[in-house]
Design a protein around this motif. Structure first.
Motif, PDB file in Angstrom:
ATOM      1  N   ARG A 182       0.804  -1.221   0.000  1.00  0.00           N
ATOM      2  CA  ARG A 182       0.000   0.000   0.000  1.00  0.00           C
ATOM      3  C   ARG A 182       0.838   1.272   0.000  1.00  0.00           C
ATOM      4  N   ILE A 183       2.106   1.197   0.394  1.00  0.00           N
ATOM      5  CA  ILE A 183       2.927   2.409   0.462  1.00  0.00           C
ATOM      6  C   ILE A 183       3.711   2.661  -0.823  1.00  0.00           C
ATOM      7  N   TYR A 184       3.692   1.693  -1.724  1.00  0.00           N
ATOM      8  CA  TYR A 184       4.482   1.798  -2.946  1.00  0.00           C
ATOM      9  C   TYR A 184       3.725   2.519  -4.045  1.00  0.00           C
ATOM     10  N   ARG A 185       4.453   3.306  -4.819  1.00  0.00           N
ATOM     11  CA  ARG A 185       3.951   3.790  -6.095  1.00  0.00           C
ATOM     12  C   ARG A 185       4.138   2.654  -7.090  1.00  0.00           C
ATOM     13  N   MET A 186       3.094   2.313  -7.791  1.00  0.00           N
ATOM     14  CA  MET A 186       3.128   1.216  -8.746  1.00  0.00           C
ATOM     15  C   MET A 186       3.052   1.763 -10.166  1.00  0.00           C
ATOM     16  N   GLY A 187       3.677   1.042 -11.070  1.00  0.00           N
ATOM     17  CA  GLY A 187       3.676   1.513 -12.444  1.00  0.00           C
ATOM     18  C   GLY A 187       3.785   0.381 -13.444  1.00  0.00           C
ATOM     19  N   TRP A 188       3.406   0.699 -14.660  1.00  0.00           N
ATOM     20  CA  TRP A 188       3.581  -0.206 -15.797  1.00  0.00           C
ATOM     21  C   TRP A 188       4.467   0.494 -16.824  1.00  0.00           C
ATOM     22  N   TYR A 189       5.442  -0.241 -17.318  1.00  0.00           N
ATOM     23  CA  TYR A 189       6.324   0.218 -18.380  1.00  0.00           C
ATOM     24  C   TYR A 189       6.272  -0.816 -19.489  1.00  0.00           C
ATOM     25  N   ARG A 190       6.722  -0.410 -20.660  1.00  0.00           N
ATOM     26  CA  ARG A 190       6.757  -1.384 -21.744  1.00  0.00           C
ATOM     27  C   ARG A 190       8.014  -1.207 -22.584  1.00  0.00           C
ATOM     28  N   GLN A 191       8.428  -2.317 -23.131  1.00  0.00           N
ATOM     29  CA  GLN A 191       9.615  -2.348 -23.999  1.00  0.00           C
ATOM     30  C   GLN A 191       9.173  -2.890 -25.341  1.00  0.00           C
ATOM     31  N   SER A 192       9.258  -2.048 -26.349  1.00  0.00           N
ATOM     32  CA  SER A 192       8.838  -2.450 -27.690  1.00  0.00           C
ATOM     33  C   SER A 192       9.898  -3.329 -28.339  1.00  0.00           C
ATOM     34  N   PRO A 193       9.504  -4.118 -29.349  1.00  0.00           N
ATOM     35  CA  PRO A 193      10.453  -5.002 -30.023  1.00  0.00           C
ATOM     36  C   PRO A 193      11.658  -4.246 -30.559  1.00  0.00           C
ATOM     37  N   GLY A 194      12.840  -4.792 -30.311  1.00  0.00           N
ATOM     38  CA  GLY A 194      14.043  -4.194 -30.845  1.00  0.00           C
ATOM     39  C   GLY A 194      14.623  -3.084 -30.004  1.00  0.00           C
ATOM     40  N   LYS A 195      13.948  -2.707 -28.925  1.00  0.00           N
ATOM     41  CA  LYS A 195      14.445  -1.637 -28.061  1.00  0.00           C
ATOM     42  C   LYS A 195      14.974  -2.227 -26.759  1.00  0.00           C
ATOM     43  N   GLN A 196      16.003  -1.596 -26.210  1.00  0.00           N
ATOM     44  CA  GLN A 196      16.563  -2.037 -24.957  1.00  0.00           C
ATOM     45  C   GLN A 196      15.656  -1.624 -23.811  1.00  0.00           C
ATOM     46  N   ARG A 197      15.732  -2.413 -22.726  1.00  0.00           N
ATOM     47  CA  ARG A 197      14.860  -2.149 -21.576  1.00  0.00           C
ATOM     48  C   ARG A 197      15.110  -0.765 -21.002  1.00  0.00           C
ATOM     49  N   GLU A 198      16.363  -0.294 -21.094  1.00  0.00           N
ATOM     50  CA  GLU A 198      16.683   1.020 -20.545  1.00  0.00           C
ATOM     51  C   GLU A 198      15.920   2.119 -21.268  1.00  0.00           C
ATOM     52  N   LEU A 199      15.447   1.808 -22.460  1.00  0.00           N
ATOM     53  CA  LEU A 199      14.689   2.795 -23.216  1.00  0.00           C
ATOM     54  C   LEU A 199      13.204   2.504 -23.134  1.00  0.00           C
ATOM     55  N   GLY A 200      12.796   1.716 -22.160  1.00  0.00           N
ATOM     56  CA  GLY A 200      11.404   1.381 -22.010  1.00  0.00           C
ATOM     57  C   GLY A 200      10.551   2.608 -21.777  1.00  0.00           C
ATOM     58  N   GLU A 201       9.308   2.524 -22.184  1.00  0.00           N
ATOM     59  CA  GLU A 201       8.382   3.646 -22.105  1.00  0.00           C
ATOM     60  C   GLU A 201       7.488   3.520 -20.873  1.00  0.00           C
ATOM     61  N   LEU A 202       7.354   4.616 -20.149  1.00  0.00           N
ATOM     62  CA  LEU A 202       6.384   4.658 -19.064  1.00  0.00           C
ATOM     63  C   LEU A 202       4.991   4.584 -19.656  1.00  0.00           C
ATOM     64  N   VAL A 203       4.177   3.683 -19.142  1.00  0.00           N
ATOM     65  CA  VAL A 203       2.798   3.555 -19.613  1.00  0.00           C
ATOM     66  C   VAL A 203       1.847   4.263 -18.646  1.00  0.00           C
ATOM     67  N   ALA A 204       1.943   3.897 -17.370  1.00  0.00           N
ATOM     68  CA  ALA A 204       1.043   4.492 -16.377  1.00  0.00           C
ATOM     69  C   ALA A 204       1.590   4.245 -14.983  1.00  0.00           C
ATOM     70  N   THR A 205       1.275   5.151 -14.067  1.00  0.00           N
ATOM     71  CA  THR A 205       1.633   4.972 -12.668  1.00  0.00           C
ATOM     72  C   THR A 205       0.435   5.286 -11.781  1.00  0.00           C
ATOM     73  N   ILE A 206       0.479   4.739 -10.576  1.00  0.00           N
ATOM     74  CA  ILE A 206      -0.539   5.044  -9.580  1.00  0.00           C
ATOM     75  C   ILE A 206       0.153   5.133  -8.229  1.00  0.00           C
ATOM     76  N   THR A 207      -0.075   6.236  -7.535  1.00  0.00           N
ATOM     77  CA  THR A 207       0.576   6.454  -6.252  1.00  0.00           C
ATOM     78  C   THR A 207      -0.135   5.684  -5.138  1.00  0.00           C
ATOM     79  N   SER A 208       0.465   5.731  -3.963  1.00  0.00           N
ATOM     80  CA  SER A 208      -0.157   5.082  -2.820  1.00  0.00           C
ATOM     81  C   SER A 208      -1.508   5.719  -2.495  1.00  0.00           C
ATOM     82  N   GLY A 209      -1.661   6.959  -2.858  1.00  0.00           N
ATOM     83  CA  GLY A 209      -2.922   7.639  -2.607  1.00  0.00           C
ATOM     84  C   GLY A 209      -3.938   7.498  -3.723  1.00  0.00           C
TER      85      GLY A 209
END
Length: 118
Positions: free
Chosen positions: A30-57
């Motif tokens: 419950r105290i963590y900010r949670m998020g989804w990221y994605r890595q498109s084909p052919g791209k390195q994970r370090e260049l992954g795109e933020l999709v969405a986040t949701i805070t603890s609140g």
């Protein structure tokens, strides 16, 4: 054991829907900010795109590319975060990763593949 386990990925046709789930264990979810990221084909994970986040609140943030189509939510009683994806497009094809952040704690799941194709 601290871990995030994603599920719900798969193959879907353009215009279809999927719901991803990420179950957390070993953390005070419950105290963590949670998020989804994605890595498109052919791209390195370090260049992954933020999709969405949701805070603890419960405050949410979305990438412009998914606004109006994706919805992030969380159920603290189940230590789970969800990503409802509607009106999927070929450009949404990627490996989707779950992320949990609290201060210096930064945890990643193993990823789940989403493929949008006819």
């Amino acid at each position: 054991q601290v871990q995030l386990v994603e599920s719900g990925g798969g193959l879907v046709q353009p215009g279809g829907s999927l719901r991803l789930s990420c179950a957390a264990s070993g953390i005070i979810f419950r105290i963590y900010r949670m998020g989804w990221y994605r890595q498109s084909p052919g791209k390195q994970r370090e260049l992954g795109e933020l999709v969405a986040t949701i805070t603890s609140g419960g405050s949410t943030n979305y990438a412009d590319s998914v606004k109006g189509r994706f919805t992030i939510s969380r159920d603290n009683t189940k230590s789970t975060v969800y990503l409802q994806m509607n009106s999927l497009e070929a450009e949404d094809t990627a490996v989707y990763y779950c992320n949990a952040v609290y201060r210096t704690s930064d945890i990643w799941g193993q990823g789940t593949q989403v493929t949008v194709s006819s």
